[in-house]
Design a protein around this motif. Structure first.
Motif, short mmCIF file in Angstrom:
data_model
loop_
_atom_site.label_atom_id
_atom_site.label_comp_id
_atom_site.label_asym_id
_atom_site.label_seq_id
_atom_site.Cartn_x
_atom_site.Cartn_y
_atom_site.Cartn_z
N ASP A 168 48.60 -32.79 37.27
CA ASP A 168 48.15 -32.97 38.65
C ASP A 168 46.63 -32.84 38.76
N ALA A 169 46.05 -31.94 37.97
CA ALA A 169 44.59 -31.79 37.99
C ALA A 169 43.92 -33.08 37.55
N ARG A 170 44.44 -33.70 36.51
CA ARG A 170 43.86 -34.96 36.03
C ARG A 170 43.95 -36.04 37.11
N ALA A 171 45.09 -36.09 37.80
CA ALA A 171 45.30 -37.11 38.81
C ALA A 171 44.36 -36.95 40.00
N VAL A 172 44.18 -35.71 40.48
CA VAL A 172 43.33 -35.54 41.66
C VAL A 172 41.85 -35.56 41.28
N ALA A 173 41.53 -35.19 40.04
CA ALA A 173 40.14 -35.29 39.60
C ALA A 173 39.70 -36.75 39.59
N ALA A 174 40.61 -37.65 39.24
CA ALA A 174 40.29 -39.08 39.24
C ALA A 174 39.99 -39.59 40.64
N LEU A 175 40.44 -38.86 41.65
CA LEU A 175 40.16 -39.23 43.05
C LEU A 175 38.87 -38.61 43.56
N GLY A 176 38.22 -37.78 42.75
CA GLY A 176 36.97 -37.17 43.15
C GLY A 176 37.08 -35.72 43.56
N VAL A 177 38.28 -35.13 43.51
CA VAL A 177 38.44 -33.71 43.83
C VAL A 177 37.78 -32.88 42.73
N SER A 178 37.00 -31.89 43.11
CA SER A 178 36.23 -31.12 42.12
C SER A 178 36.62 -29.66 42.03
N SER A 179 37.62 -29.22 42.82
CA SER A 179 38.03 -27.82 42.81
C SER A 179 39.55 -27.74 42.87
N PHE A 180 40.14 -26.88 42.05
CA PHE A 180 41.59 -26.79 41.87
C PHE A 180 41.97 -25.32 41.92
N ASP A 190 48.22 -11.57 34.34
CA ASP A 190 47.98 -11.21 32.95
C ASP A 190 47.12 -12.28 32.27
N PRO A 191 46.26 -11.87 31.34
CA PRO A 191 45.37 -12.83 30.68
C PRO A 191 46.09 -13.98 29.99
N GLY A 192 47.30 -13.72 29.44
CA GLY A 192 48.03 -14.77 28.74
C GLY A 192 48.34 -15.97 29.62
N PRO A 193 49.10 -15.78 30.72
CA PRO A 193 49.38 -16.90 31.62
C PRO A 193 48.12 -17.49 32.26
N ILE A 194 47.17 -16.63 32.62
CA ILE A 194 45.92 -17.14 33.21
C ILE A 194 45.23 -18.08 32.22
N GLY A 195 45.06 -17.62 30.99
CA GLY A 195 44.37 -18.41 29.99
C GLY A 195 45.09 -19.69 29.65
N ALA A 196 46.43 -19.64 29.58
CA ALA A 196 47.20 -20.84 29.24
C ALA A 196 47.04 -21.92 30.30
N VAL A 197 47.10 -21.53 31.57
CA VAL A 197 46.97 -22.50 32.66
C VAL A 197 45.55 -23.05 32.73
N VAL A 198 44.57 -22.16 32.71
CA VAL A 198 43.17 -22.61 32.82
C VAL A 198 42.81 -23.51 31.66
N SER A 199 43.21 -23.15 30.45
CA SER A 199 42.89 -23.95 29.28
C SER A 199 43.48 -25.35 29.38
N ALA A 200 44.75 -25.45 29.83
CA ALA A 200 45.39 -26.75 29.95
C ALA A 200 44.70 -27.62 30.99
N ILE A 201 44.34 -27.01 32.12
CA ILE A 201 43.65 -27.77 33.17
C ILE A 201 42.27 -28.19 32.71
N ARG A 202 41.57 -27.29 32.02
CA ARG A 202 40.22 -27.60 31.54
C ARG A 202 40.23 -28.80 30.59
N GLN A 203 41.24 -28.87 29.75
CA GLN A 203 41.33 -29.98 28.82
C GLN A 203 41.61 -31.29 29.55
N ALA A 204 42.44 -31.21 30.60
CA ALA A 204 42.80 -32.42 31.35
C ALA A 204 41.70 -32.88 32.30
N ALA A 205 40.96 -31.92 32.86
CA ALA A 205 39.92 -32.23 33.85
C ALA A 205 38.70 -31.35 33.58
N PRO A 206 37.89 -31.72 32.58
CA PRO A 206 36.80 -30.83 32.11
C PRO A 206 35.78 -30.45 33.17
#
Length: 270
Positions: free
Chosen positions: A28-40, A54-70
């Protein structure tokens, strides 16, 4: 700025289109970033589907989003309902500092009405994560004015919890009046039945705003369920989505939502 809030605190089984896993949030981050959205703004879950700081779930989500929408600003919550003990919330936030940079959130929301909010803000600032201050009522606004805006604050999130579409905007006006001039931007948004009227009011008054499944599952007509966060964002931007959408628009909605000034990441300490 138009922010996307894709899941929020909604139950994992509320609606199949609401993204919960790192993979689906990244999609979803990739899709809305393509529309010009800059904050998720996301609410990460653990392997059991429960919200977690917890750092584990936080890091997993942020890392995946960062890769999809740098280039996306990625924010998470520090809400009391996720971890009731403010000192534990503070400890968890400080542990985020050990995450690699690509897995560390850029900002985190802190609700002013929650006990211990100021020490959570101090912890975020100490590890270089920006703060979004949640203000839900006029009382919260007065409390923030008296306490002062903490160091590291990126924006104030003025959240209208009145869900009646006929009165939500009036509540937004009351909160904004109580806040008065702020040294940081105000992002104004509503929820459920009040989400779309408040979004329109924010746009007309040149305020940042947001949309996504955290705030509403439905389109502006209040009846049909959106097929995804991308559809809600397209509607907020005044873009065509499907013939169904065009046929069922309410008078006064649609093109009025265009014209957001889409900005990049705020300049603040990471």
């Amino acid at each position: 700025m138009l922010q996307c809030c894709p899941n929020g605190a909604r139950p994992a089984d509320v609606y199949p289109a609401v993204p919960m896993t790192p993979r689906h949030l990244a999609r979803d981050a990739r899709a809305v970033a393509a529309l010009g959205v800059s904050s998720f703004h996301v609410h990460p879950r653990d392997v059991d589907g429960q919200e977690s700081l917890d750092p584990g779930p936080i890091g997993a989500v942020v890392s995946a989003i960062r890769q999809a929408a740098p280039s996306m600003e990625i924010g998470v919550t520090t809400a009391r309902w996720v971890e009731p003990n403010p000192f534990k919330r503070t400890e968890l936030v400080q542990q985020w500092a050990r995450l690699p940079q690509h897995a560390r959130p850029d900002v985190a929301s802190v609700n002013v009405h929650e006990r211990g909010w100021e020490i959570v803000c101090e912890a975020l600032d100490s590890v270089g994560i920006g703060i979004e201050l949640g203000v839900w009522t006029t009382g919260d606004a007065v409390q923030l004015k008296q306490a002062g805006v903490p160091a590291g604050t990126v924006r104030v999130l003025a959240e209208v919890t009145v869900t009646d579409p006929e009165t939500a905007v009036a509540e937004a006006v009351r909160i904004l009046k109580a806040l008065g001039p702020m040294q940081v931007p105000i992002l104004l948004h509503g929820e459920e039945g009040g989400a779309w009227p408040v979004l329109d009011y924010a746009r007309r008054n040149n305020l940042d705003t947001r949309i996504g499944f955290e705030d509403t599952l439905k389109g502006p007509d209040g009846t049909w369920l959106a097929t995804g966060n991308e559809e809600l964002v397209r509607y907020a931007l005044g873009q065509a989505v499907t013939p169904r959408l065009a046929e069922r628009r309410r008078p006064g909605w649609g093109s009025n939502f265009g014209g957001f000034g889409l900005r990049g990441r705020p300049d603040h300490r990471r």
